[in-house]
Design a protein around this motif. Structure first.
Motif, PDB file in Angstrom:
ATOM      1  N   TRP A 156     -75.033  27.981 -50.245  1.00 25.18           N
ATOM      2  CA  TRP A 156     -74.029  28.746 -50.996  1.00 25.18           C
ATOM      3  C   TRP A 156     -73.261  29.720 -50.119  1.00 25.18           C
ATOM      4  O   TRP A 156     -72.064  29.936 -50.320  1.00 25.18           O
ATOM      5  N   ALA A 157     -73.930  30.330 -49.127  1.00 20.27           N
ATOM      6  CA  ALA A 157     -73.295  31.405 -48.368  1.00 20.27           C
ATOM      7  C   ALA A 157     -73.133  31.115 -46.878  1.00 20.27           C
ATOM      8  O   ALA A 157     -72.069  31.331 -46.322  1.00 20.27           O
ATOM      9  N   VAL A 158     -74.169  30.650 -46.228  1.00 16.89           N
ATOM     10  CA  VAL A 158     -74.147  30.552 -44.762  1.00 16.89           C
ATOM     11  C   VAL A 158     -73.230  29.431 -44.285  1.00 16.89           C
ATOM     12  O   VAL A 158     -72.378  29.650 -43.414  1.00 16.89           O
ATOM     13  N   ILE A 159     -73.388  28.250 -44.832  1.00 17.32           N
ATOM     14  CA  ILE A 159     -72.581  27.121 -44.366  1.00 17.32           C
ATOM     15  C   ILE A 159     -71.095  27.347 -44.628  1.00 17.32           C
ATOM     16  O   ILE A 159     -70.270  27.151 -43.719  1.00 17.32           O
ATOM     17  N   PRO A 160     -70.670  27.789 -45.825  1.00 19.71           N
ATOM     18  CA  PRO A 160     -69.242  28.087 -46.000  1.00 19.71           C
ATOM     19  C   PRO A 160     -68.741  29.196 -45.067  1.00 19.71           C
ATOM     20  O   PRO A 160     -67.592  29.170 -44.632  1.00 19.71           O
ATOM     21  N   ARG A 162     -75.026  32.188 -30.820  1.00 14.14           N
ATOM     22  CA  ARG A 162     -75.652  32.564 -32.091  1.00 14.14           C
ATOM     23  C   ARG A 162     -75.532  31.478 -33.156  1.00 14.14           C
ATOM     24  O   ARG A 162     -76.394  31.353 -34.016  1.00 14.14           O
ATOM     25  N   GLY A 163     -74.457  30.738 -33.114  1.00 18.65           N
ATOM     26  CA  GLY A 163     -74.247  29.696 -34.116  1.00 18.65           C
ATOM     27  C   GLY A 163     -75.286  28.595 -34.038  1.00 18.65           C
ATOM     28  O   GLY A 163     -75.666  28.025 -35.060  1.00 18.65           O
ATOM     29  N   ALA A 164     -75.753  28.298 -32.840  1.00 19.74           N
ATOM     30  CA  ALA A 164     -76.786  27.269 -32.695  1.00 19.74           C
ATOM     31  C   ALA A 164     -78.061  27.690 -33.415  1.00 19.74           C
ATOM     32  O   ALA A 164     -78.733  26.858 -34.038  1.00 19.74           O
ATOM     33  N   VAL A 165     -78.384  28.965 -33.353  1.00 25.66           N
ATOM     34  CA  VAL A 165     -79.575  29.465 -34.042  1.00 25.66           C
ATOM     35  C   VAL A 165     -79.375  29.365 -35.555  1.00 25.66           C
ATOM     36  O   VAL A 165     -80.271  28.919 -36.282  1.00 25.66           O
ATOM     37  N   VAL A 166     -78.202  29.757 -36.038  1.00 26.50           N
ATOM     38  CA  VAL A 166     -77.919  29.698 -37.475  1.00 26.50           C
ATOM     39  C   VAL A 166     -77.992  28.255 -37.965  1.00 26.50           C
ATOM     40  O   VAL A 166     -78.624  27.961 -38.991  1.00 26.50           O
ATOM     41  N   ALA A 218     -80.843  23.638 -40.595  1.00 26.05           N
ATOM     42  CA  ALA A 218     -81.447  22.311 -40.485  1.00 26.05           C
ATOM     43  C   ALA A 218     -82.946  22.367 -40.764  1.00 26.05           C
ATOM     44  O   ALA A 218     -83.494  21.490 -41.449  1.00 26.05           O
ATOM     45  N   LEU A 219     -83.618  23.402 -40.263  1.00 27.84           N
ATOM     46  CA  LEU A 219     -85.052  23.559 -40.500  1.00 27.84           C
ATOM     47  C   LEU A 219     -85.351  23.741 -41.993  1.00 27.84           C
ATOM     48  O   LEU A 219     -86.291  23.136 -42.528  1.00 27.84           O
ATOM     49  N   LEU A 220     -84.533  24.549 -42.666  1.00 27.28           N
ATOM     50  CA  LEU A 220     -84.714  24.729 -44.113  1.00 27.28           C
ATOM     51  C   LEU A 220     -84.517  23.421 -44.861  1.00 27.28           C
ATOM     52  O   LEU A 220     -85.256  23.111 -45.809  1.00 27.28           O
ATOM     53  N   PHE A 221     -83.526  22.639 -44.447  1.00 22.58           N
ATOM     54  CA  PHE A 221     -83.275  21.366 -45.120  1.00 22.58           C
ATOM     55  C   PHE A 221     -84.440  20.402 -44.909  1.00 22.58           C
ATOM     56  O   PHE A 221     -84.888  19.743 -45.849  1.00 22.58           O
ATOM     57  N   VAL A 222     -84.937  20.309 -43.677  1.00 20.36           N
ATOM     58  CA  VAL A 222     -86.062  19.411 -43.391  1.00 20.36           C
ATOM     59  C   VAL A 222     -87.306  19.869 -44.139  1.00 20.36           C
ATOM     60  O   VAL A 222     -88.028  19.044 -44.732  1.00 20.36           O
ATOM     61  N   TRP A 226     -85.229  28.433 -52.721  1.00 19.51           N
ATOM     62  CA  TRP A 226     -84.275  29.542 -52.781  1.00 19.51           C
ATOM     63  C   TRP A 226     -83.554  29.780 -51.452  1.00 19.51           C
ATOM     64  O   TRP A 226     -82.331  29.920 -51.442  1.00 19.51           O
ATOM     65  N   PRO A 227     -84.264  29.835 -50.313  1.00 20.67           N
ATOM     66  CA  PRO A 227     -83.535  30.026 -49.055  1.00 20.67           C
ATOM     67  C   PRO A 227     -82.540  28.897 -48.748  1.00 20.67           C
ATOM     68  O   PRO A 227     -81.449  29.145 -48.242  1.00 20.67           O
TER      69      PRO A 227
END
Length: 120
Positions: free
Chosen positions: A69-73, A18-22, A27-31, A62-63
């Motif tokens: 703010w939340a997912v990476i930490p 599951r972590g690979a998907v997250v 990464a997709l949002l950043f790109v 926003w995403p």
């Protein structure tokens, strides 16, 4: 190789499944933001320096901001928590009965050596 993933630690298994998907979504949002608002603003959005309301288009900012703010930490904290838990578990792996038996043996050995060595 994918069949051997159950031999991994729980965190390693989560990271591969599951972590690979997250992490791919992050990464997709950043790109996406890198192409839409620029690479420096995207990085600043990710680390929380820039507010998503200050860039355009906001629909993709926003995403990324919430991800930074939340997912990476949460992923980093989960990994650190798992490592700390495993270290604590490794120190408490011995059963209390084994420890008490070992202490009794040590006490008997020190008692035997004191009784035989001091009588002459």
């Amino acid at each position: 190789m994918w069949a051997d993933r159950h031999a991994l630690s729980p965190f390693g298994f989560w990271l591969l499944s599951r972590g690979a998907v997250v992490l791919a979504v992050c990464a997709l949002l950043f790109v996406l933001n890198g192409f839409m608002v620029g690479w420096a603003p995207a990085y600043q959005l990710l680390i929380g320096v820039t507010a998503p309301a200050s860039v355009h288009p906001q629909w993709c900012a926003w995403p990324l901001s919430v991800t930074g703010w939340a997912v990476i930490p949460a992923v980093i904290g989960g990994g650190a928590g798992y490592v700390i838990t495993e270290q604590i578990r490794a120190h408490h792996a011995r059963a209390i009965n084994l420890v008490l038996d070992e202490l009794r043996e040590m006490a008997e050995q020190s008692g035997d050596s004191g009784a035989t060595g001091g009588g002459s």
